[in-house]
Scaffold this motif. Structure first.
Motif, PDB file in Angstrom:
ATOM      1  N   ILE A  89      15.812 -71.930 145.305  1.00 24.82           N
ATOM      2  CA  ILE A  89      15.691 -70.529 145.737  1.00 24.82           C
ATOM      3  C   ILE A  89      16.743 -70.198 146.782  1.00 24.82           C
ATOM      4  O   ILE A  89      17.380 -69.131 146.731  1.00 24.82           O
ATOM      5  CB  ILE A  89      14.281 -70.256 146.298  1.00 24.82           C
ATOM      6  CG1 ILE A  89      13.227 -70.396 145.204  1.00 24.82           C
ATOM      7  CG2 ILE A  89      14.203 -68.866 146.925  1.00 24.82           C
ATOM      8  CD1 ILE A  89      11.798 -70.322 145.718  1.00 24.82           C
ATOM      9  N   ASP A  90      16.939 -71.113 147.727  1.00 25.24           N
ATOM     10  CA  ASP A  90      17.905 -70.901 148.805  1.00 25.24           C
ATOM     11  C   ASP A  90      19.317 -70.726 148.260  1.00 25.24           C
ATOM     12  O   ASP A  90      20.046 -69.824 148.677  1.00 25.24           O
ATOM     13  CB  ASP A  90      17.850 -72.084 149.774  1.00 25.24           C
ATOM     14  CG  ASP A  90      18.832 -71.924 150.928  1.00 25.24           C
ATOM     15  OD1 ASP A  90      18.744 -70.906 151.635  1.00 25.24           O
ATOM     16  OD2 ASP A  90      19.679 -72.809 151.114  1.00 25.24           O
ATOM     17  N   VAL A  91      19.704 -71.571 147.304  1.00 22.43           N
ATOM     18  CA  VAL A  91      21.047 -71.469 146.710  1.00 22.43           C
ATOM     19  C   VAL A  91      21.181 -70.185 145.906  1.00 22.43           C
ATOM     20  O   VAL A  91      22.209 -69.499 145.975  1.00 22.43           O
ATOM     21  CB  VAL A  91      21.334 -72.700 145.827  1.00 22.43           C
ATOM     22  CG1 VAL A  91      22.642 -72.509 145.051  1.00 22.43           C
ATOM     23  CG2 VAL A  91      21.419 -73.955 146.675  1.00 22.43           C
ATOM     24  N   ALA A  92      20.141 -69.835 145.158  1.00 20.02           N
ATOM     25  CA  ALA A  92      20.198 -68.634 144.310  1.00 20.02           C
ATOM     26  C   ALA A  92      20.435 -67.370 145.143  1.00 20.02           C
ATOM     27  O   ALA A  92      21.317 -66.568 144.835  1.00 20.02           O
ATOM     28  CB  ALA A  92      18.915 -68.511 143.498  1.00 20.02           C
ATOM     29  N   PHE A 140      15.702 -64.421 141.264  1.00 22.24           N
ATOM     30  CA  PHE A 140      14.410 -64.810 140.696  1.00 22.24           C
ATOM     31  C   PHE A 140      14.560 -65.284 139.253  1.00 22.24           C
ATOM     32  O   PHE A 140      14.034 -66.341 138.871  1.00 22.24           O
ATOM     33  CB  PHE A 140      13.436 -63.631 140.759  1.00 22.24           C
ATOM     34  CG  PHE A 140      12.120 -63.893 140.087  1.00 22.24           C
ATOM     35  CD1 PHE A 140      11.163 -64.681 140.717  1.00 22.24           C
ATOM     36  CD2 PHE A 140      11.839 -63.370 138.843  1.00 22.24           C
ATOM     37  CE1 PHE A 140       9.939 -64.930 140.108  1.00 22.24           C
ATOM     38  CE2 PHE A 140      10.625 -63.614 138.217  1.00 22.24           C
ATOM     39  CZ  PHE A 140       9.679 -64.399 138.849  1.00 22.24           C
ATOM     40  N   ILE A 141      15.283 -64.521 138.454  1.00 19.37           N
ATOM     41  CA  ILE A 141      15.485 -64.900 137.040  1.00 19.37           C
ATOM     42  C   ILE A 141      16.206 -66.236 136.947  1.00 19.37           C
ATOM     43  O   ILE A 141      15.827 -67.118 136.166  1.00 19.37           O
ATOM     44  CB  ILE A 141      16.279 -63.809 136.298  1.00 19.37           C
ATOM     45  CG1 ILE A 141      15.470 -62.505 136.252  1.00 19.37           C
ATOM     46  CG2 ILE A 141      16.618 -64.258 134.879  1.00 19.37           C
ATOM     47  CD1 ILE A 141      16.253 -61.317 135.710  1.00 19.37           C
ATOM     48  N   GLY A 163       6.070 -72.497 141.131  1.00 19.33           N
ATOM     49  CA  GLY A 163       7.471 -72.148 141.344  1.00 19.33           C
ATOM     50  C   GLY A 163       7.702 -70.649 141.270  1.00 19.33           C
ATOM     51  O   GLY A 163       8.430 -70.076 142.090  1.00 19.33           O
ATOM     52  N   VAL A 164       7.073 -70.003 140.288  1.00 24.84           N
ATOM     53  CA  VAL A 164       7.194 -68.548 140.147  1.00 24.84           C
ATOM     54  C   VAL A 164       6.572 -67.836 141.349  1.00 24.84           C
ATOM     55  O   VAL A 164       7.156 -66.890 141.905  1.00 24.84           O
ATOM     56  CB  VAL A 164       6.531 -68.075 138.836  1.00 24.84           C
ATOM     57  CG1 VAL A 164       6.480 -66.552 138.772  1.00 24.84           C
ATOM     58  CG2 VAL A 164       7.292 -68.617 137.621  1.00 24.84           C
ATOM     59  N   ALA A 165       5.387 -68.287 141.750  1.00 27.37           N
ATOM     60  CA  ALA A 165       4.693 -67.662 142.888  1.00 27.37           C
ATOM     61  C   ALA A 165       5.487 -67.826 144.177  1.00 27.37           C
ATOM     62  O   ALA A 165       5.665 -66.864 144.949  1.00 27.37           O
ATOM     63  CB  ALA A 165       3.300 -68.262 143.048  1.00 27.37           C
ATOM     64  N   ILE A 166       5.992 -69.029 144.425  1.00 27.16           N
ATOM     65  CA  ILE A 166       6.780 -69.282 145.631  1.00 27.16           C
ATOM     66  C   ILE A 166       8.082 -68.488 145.602  1.00 27.16           C
ATOM     67  O   ILE A 166       8.531 -67.968 146.638  1.00 27.16           O
ATOM     68  CB  ILE A 166       7.062 -70.789 145.780  1.00 27.16           C
ATOM     69  CG1 ILE A 166       5.754 -71.537 146.073  1.00 27.16           C
ATOM     70  CG2 ILE A 166       8.067 -71.062 146.895  1.00 27.16           C
ATOM     71  CD1 ILE A 166       5.878 -73.037 146.022  1.00 27.16           C
ATOM     72  N   SER A 167       8.687 -68.368 144.422  1.00 26.80           N
ATOM     73  CA  SER A 167       9.915 -67.566 144.284  1.00 26.80           C
ATOM     74  C   SER A 167       9.644 -66.102 144.620  1.00 26.80           C
ATOM     75  O   SER A 167      10.444 -65.457 145.309  1.00 26.80           O
ATOM     76  CB  SER A 167      10.465 -67.684 142.857  1.00 26.80           C
ATOM     77  OG  SER A 167      10.801 -69.020 142.550  1.00 26.80           O
TER      78      SER A 167
END
Length: 255
Positions: A144-147, A81-82, A59-63
């Motif tokens: 990620i998209d929403v963030a 990201f955070i 998840g971190v890598a993809i983000s």
């Protein structure tokens, strides 16, 4: 020419023509994301692997790929990201509990009939953690998209109204999130319906009743995935709004 190669070329050309440099980065990110998932899948097959930890790492890598590689490092991508990492961590505990209580891990009865005569089911892995990791990886893209969809307009609002206070900026983020919530939740639902239309046809051929369908492990697992993704989308909205408002206003106050 191979159909896959042809479609990839068409997609690349369209993304570059429409999106320019960012479109080219988005196309490259597809392969980078696939590489991350491939490595994680290989690691999950090891007996000593922890699928939940691997899901967080993925998840971190993809983000990082989808936020920093495509949109570069700036205030909106850092806040997104955070917020994404915090949401994934919270969601991990929720999903693990639901998976354990609902007993959706492993194979359904319909799948067992096809696998039991061919493969050994004694794999030596924790299927609860595997199921949790699968759901996390299924929801990461939507989160990620929403963030980023919240932090980007919040930054624009802040630049247009630099004197805005943190509370007003936070409320603006929530308002933006409310508009995104419904459309993204419906997107997840229709993605499930489209991807599992054959499953419903199979249920019909097997003459399943409504109660048998909703109690089927395959159906329940997919519905829980949708609900967990919806929970993740709902959680990331206030988290992203709060972090973005805090980050932007604090940066202004330090000047």
């Amino acid at each position: 020419m191979n159909v896959l190669v042809l479609l990839a070329i068409i997609l690349c050309l369209l993304m570059v023509l429409i999106g320019g440099k960012k479109g080219a980065k988005s196309f490259i990110s597809l392969f980078l994301n696939f590489g991350v998932l491939w490595v994680i899948i290989l690691e999950m097959t090891l007996p000593q692997a922890n699928p939940n930890l691997l899901a967080i790492v993925a998840g971190v890598a993809i983000s990082c790929i989808n936020l920093f590689f495509i949109n570069e490092v700036n205030s909106k991508t850092i806040a997104a990201f955070i917020a994404t990492v915090i949401t994934i961590t919270i969601l991990l505990f929720i999903i693990y509990t639901l998976t354990e209580k609902a007993m959706i891990q492993g194979f359904g009865g319909e799948e067992i009939d096809e696998l039991i005569d061919v493969y050994s089911l004694h794999l030596g892995v924790d299927f609860i953690k595997i199921a949790t990791a699968v759901i996390i990886l299924s929801t990461i893209g939507a989160i990620i998209d929403v963030a980023i969809s919240i932090t980007s307009p919040m930054q624009e609002i802040f630049q247009r109204h630099p004197s805005i206070n943190r509370k007003e900026l936070f409320i603006s983020g929530l308002t933006i999130g409310k508009d995104i919530l419904g459309s993204n939740t419906n997107t997840l639902f229709f993605a499930f319906i489209g991807g599992y239309l054959a499953l419903f046809l199979w249920f019909k051929d097997l003459s399943y009743s409504f109660s048998q369908i909703i109690n089927s492990k395959i159906f329940s697992a997919e519905m829980i995935t949708i609900f967990c993704a919806g929970i993740g989308i709902a959680l990331v909205i206030p988290i992203t709004s709060w972090i973005s408002a805090l980050y932007l206003v604090r940066g202004r106050d330090k000047i």
